[in-house]
Design an enzyme around this catalytic site. Structure first.
Site, PDB file in Angstrom:
ATOM      1  N   ASP A  26      41.615  59.894  84.559  1.00  0.00           N
ATOM      2  CA  ASP A  26      41.431  59.406  85.936  1.00  0.00           C
ATOM      3  C   ASP A  26      41.936  57.984  86.152  1.00  0.00           C
ATOM      4  O   ASP A  26      41.403  57.250  86.978  1.00  0.00           O
ATOM      5  CB  ASP A  26      39.949  59.469  86.361  1.00  0.00           C
ATOM      6  CG  ASP A  26      39.364  60.839  86.169  1.00  0.00           C
ATOM      7  OD1 ASP A  26      40.091  61.811  86.420  1.00  0.00           O
ATOM      8  OD2 ASP A  26      38.194  60.945  85.757  1.00  0.00           O
ATOM      9  N   LYS A  29      47.510  58.467  86.282  1.00  0.00           N
ATOM     10  CA  LYS A  29      48.754  59.022  85.705  1.00  0.00           C
ATOM     11  C   LYS A  29      49.576  59.736  86.766  1.00  0.00           C
ATOM     12  O   LYS A  29      50.792  59.667  86.754  1.00  0.00           O
ATOM     13  CB  LYS A  29      48.426  60.063  84.614  1.00  0.00           C
ATOM     14  CG  LYS A  29      47.995  59.505  83.300  1.00  0.00           C
ATOM     15  CD  LYS A  29      47.865  60.607  82.271  1.00  0.00           C
ATOM     16  CE  LYS A  29      46.833  61.658  82.558  1.00  0.00           C
ATOM     17  NZ  LYS A  29      45.439  61.250  82.558  1.00  0.00           N
ATOM     18  N   GLY A  53      42.806  66.512  87.368  1.00  0.00           N
ATOM     19  CA  GLY A  53      42.996  66.371  88.811  1.00  0.00           C
ATOM     20  C   GLY A  53      43.898  65.181  89.030  1.00  0.00           C
ATOM     21  O   GLY A  53      43.493  64.052  88.822  1.00  0.00           O
ATOM     22  N   HIS A  54      45.150  65.435  89.351  1.00  0.00           N
ATOM     23  CA  HIS A  54      46.103  64.346  89.542  1.00  0.00           C
ATOM     24  C   HIS A  54      46.377  64.175  91.032  1.00  0.00           C
ATOM     25  O   HIS A  54      46.842  65.092  91.681  1.00  0.00           O
ATOM     26  CB  HIS A  54      47.414  64.641  88.798  1.00  0.00           C
ATOM     27  CG  HIS A  54      47.246  64.658  87.307  1.00  0.00           C
ATOM     28  ND1 HIS A  54      48.146  65.217  86.446  1.00  0.00           N
ATOM     29  CD2 HIS A  54      46.264  64.155  86.528  1.00  0.00           C
ATOM     30  CE1 HIS A  54      47.725  65.061  85.199  1.00  0.00           C
ATOM     31  NE2 HIS A  54      46.592  64.431  85.227  1.00  0.00           N
ATOM     32  N   GLN A 267      43.939  64.346  81.087  1.00  0.00           N
ATOM     33  CA  GLN A 267      42.807  63.639  80.471  1.00  0.00           C
ATOM     34  C   GLN A 267      43.239  62.314  79.811  1.00  0.00           C
ATOM     35  O   GLN A 267      44.196  61.718  80.253  1.00  0.00           O
ATOM     36  CB  GLN A 267      42.075  64.537  79.454  1.00  0.00           C
ATOM     37  CG  GLN A 267      41.363  65.727  80.081  1.00  0.00           C
ATOM     38  CD  GLN A 267      42.300  66.876  80.397  1.00  0.00           C
ATOM     39  OE1 GLN A 267      43.119  67.257  79.586  1.00  0.00           O
ATOM     40  NE2 GLN A 267      42.178  67.441  81.575  1.00  0.00           N
TER      41      GLN A 267
HETATM   42  P1  IMP Z   1      36.371  70.010  79.798  1.00  0.00           P
HETATM   43  O1  IMP Z   1      37.753  69.482  79.593  1.00  0.00           O
HETATM   44  O2  IMP Z   1      36.168  70.654  81.132  1.00  0.00           O
HETATM   45  O3  IMP Z   1      35.903  70.866  78.658  1.00  0.00           O
HETATM   46  O4  IMP Z   1      35.370  68.747  79.801  1.00  0.00           O
HETATM   47  C1  IMP Z   1      35.135  67.961  78.642  1.00  0.00           C
HETATM   48  C2  IMP Z   1      34.975  66.481  78.998  1.00  0.00           C
HETATM   49  O5  IMP Z   1      36.228  65.981  79.451  1.00  0.00           O
HETATM   50  C3  IMP Z   1      33.991  66.211  80.129  1.00  0.00           C
HETATM   51  O6  IMP Z   1      33.368  64.956  79.879  1.00  0.00           O
HETATM   52  C4  IMP Z   1      34.868  66.110  81.353  1.00  0.00           C
HETATM   53  O7  IMP Z   1      34.272  65.328  82.379  1.00  0.00           O
HETATM   54  C5  IMP Z   1      36.073  65.410  80.757  1.00  0.00           C
HETATM   55  N1  IMP Z   1      37.316  65.707  81.488  1.00  0.00           N
HETATM   56  C6  IMP Z   1      38.044  66.841  81.460  1.00  0.00           C
HETATM   57  N2  IMP Z   1      39.133  66.732  82.231  1.00  0.00           N
HETATM   58  C7  IMP Z   1      39.104  65.497  82.753  1.00  0.00           C
HETATM   59  C8  IMP Z   1      39.997  64.767  83.611  1.00  0.00           C
HETATM   60  O8  IMP Z   1      41.056  65.246  84.034  1.00  0.00           O
HETATM   61  N3  IMP Z   1      39.607  63.497  83.931  1.00  0.00           N
HETATM   62  C9  IMP Z   1      38.480  62.936  83.441  1.00  0.00           C
HETATM   63  N4  IMP Z   1      37.632  63.564  82.631  1.00  0.00           N
HETATM   64  C10 IMP Z   1      37.945  64.828  82.283  1.00  0.00           C
END
Ligand code: IMP
Length: 468
Positions: A26, A29, A53-54, A267
């Protein structure tokens, strides 16, 4: 600015570049990829899925992209979803259709989906939620998008892949899969009733406990509905089939022809499965190692890795955030910076810029330079703090020596306070247009990081970008 790269600015880059995030995602990017993608020939999304989420804002409008590479807006470039991305076909089709509605061309000429990428299916989302419910207070706070279960199926060498959609016996593969998944979910939940629940929009906005109750109520009549799931998938196949490719030779061809390739991570490095704050992590590899697996290009073949970080640090979901501000300053940053998840809408936890974490993420992620976003959020702040080190026990660290959960949890930030700036920065076009104290901030970050800052962003729009 003291140090400069000799490889050309972000505005005028060449070779193979890779954009990642050194911390917890977040950080903007999407914006940096959108800017750099204007020059790219090939843009490769390397990891994750619809958990990302971009946000991209440009002349076509404002877009929240989850799966689609943010480079899709360059009509002359080709976008790739690589082998190591997990693809929810329904979300992908929805994104393609909303982009087309906004006048963005998407088709086999500019979007390739690796046949080796795993498909995210309804049972992955159910298993994600069930696992979180089972973890109780130790939940990870996942996005509920089924990312972990899909990657774990991949590691377990089961599950449907994008290329299976083209198999003449696809329906047989699908039936074998759905039967296995029903058994598996049942065994995992330990309760036959819960096993048959598909977590879908009926559950939107509910707490995990409410979901569990509701699931138990509805369990008797709700099963993974074979015909519906299959029909949705076959409809998505109509759109996706022409885009399915063997992407590795394409990437190599572009590379060998000296075309400009841009890698895009989802991420951030502190959410890396192996190098992040395990187990509060995602299931993929957002740094240079992930780029290597996704593209078949060695880190030696990458000109530059750019880490995007905001002027402050945020995290969504559980896990340590050493500089977290649970006070009015944290709230002010959240409100002014619109720090709410692009995928889940969850409020993000906000804190001062965490240099030891960013240095660690940059080291592990193979980072060469930085883009600093959202410094305008600090406009009007009387003072701004930077975490320059951690105290853990009797020792001080300028860089986190590990991403381990226990270490990060026990880190007490050491702060430095800088004077803030009253003046608005959002219309600045050049570094010298920024107020002196904002320049001091940027220069101090560069000094503490020991890496050049190549871009400062003062707003969401493409134009609100200062190249250094
Ligand atoms: P998952 O990727 O849905 O399994 O989530 C695992 C962890 O990664 C959690 O803490 C989510 O909030 C975090 N996470 C996953 N995708 C994102 C992202 O695009 N931005 C920020 N945090 C993320």
């Amino acid at each position: 600015m003291a140090e400069r790269l000799t490889r050309g600015t972000l505005e005028n880059w060449s070779g193979t570049n890779f954009v990642t995030d050194p911390t917890w995602g977040d950080n903007g990017k999407g914006k940096v990829v959108d800017l750099m993608a204007q020059r790219a020939d090939l843009i490769v999304r390397i990891n994750g899925g619809a958990n990302a989420g971009h946000t991209v804002i440009n002349e076509k409008g404002e877009f929240k992209l989850h799966l689609m590479p943010s480079g899709i807006f360059n009509p002359n470039a080709v976008c790739v979803l690589s082998d190591t991305v997990v693809v929810n076909p329904l979300i992908l089709v929805e994104e393609i259709s909303s982009l087309k509605k906004a006048g963005v061309e998407v088709g086999h000429k500019n979007l390739l989906i690796s046949r080796n990428a795993h498909l995210v299916m309804p049972w992955h989302r159910s298993r994600d939620i069930l696992r979180e419910v089972a973890r109780g207070s130790e939940k990870i706070g996942t996005t509920g998008q089924g990312i972990g279960p899909t990657y774990s199926d991949r590691t377990d060498r089961v599950g449907l892949r994008v290329g299976d959609l083209l198999n003449p016996n696809f329906e047989r593969l699908f039936d074998r899969e759905i039967q296995w998944q029903e058994k598996y979910t049942r065994a995992m939940s330990g309760q036959d009733l819960l096993a048959n629940i598909v977590i879908d929009e009926r559950f939107a906005g509910m707490s995990l406990e409410e979901i569990k109750q509701e699931a138990l109520k509805q369990a008797q009549e709700s099963f993974y509905k074979r015909d519906e799931v299959l029909a949705d998938l076959l409809a998505a196949r109509e759109v996706i089939a022409p885009l399915i490719s063997n992407v590795l030779p394409v990437i190599w061809e572009y590379h060998d022809a000296n075309k400009r390739i841009l890698g895009e991570a989802g991420q951030g490095v502190l959410l890396d499965l192996d190098r992040g704050n395990y187990p509060d992590v995602t299931s993929s590899h957002p740094g240079i190692a992930g780029f290597n697996i996704a593209t078949g290009l060695s880190p030696r073949e990458v000109e530059r890795v750019i880490a995007v970080t905001k002027a402050y640090t945020t995290r969504v979901g559980e896990g340590p955030l050493p500089t977290e501000l649970k006070d009015n300053t944290g709230n002010a940053i959240r409100e002014k910076g619109h720090e709410f998840g692009a995928t889940t809408g969850r409020p993000r936890r906000c804190g001062w810029l965490d240099i030891p974490a960013i240095r660690y993420g940059s080291r592990v992620g193979g980072v060469d330079s930085l883009a600093l976003t959202k410094i305008d959020i600090f406009d009007g702040f009387p003072e701004v703090m930077i975490c320059i080190g951690y105290k853990v026990g009797n020792r001080e660290y300028r860089m986190a020596p590990t991403g381990d959960l226990e270490f990060m949890r026990s880190a007490t930030p050491i702060y430095e306070t800088l004077s803030g700036w009253e003046r608005d920065t959002t219309s600045a076009k050049n570094f010298k247009d920024l107020p002196q104290n904002a320049r001091n901030y940027v220069e101090r970050v560069q000094e503490l990081m020991g890496l050049p800052i190549e871009l400062v962003s003062v707003g969401a729009a493409r134009e609100a970008s200062i190249y250094l």
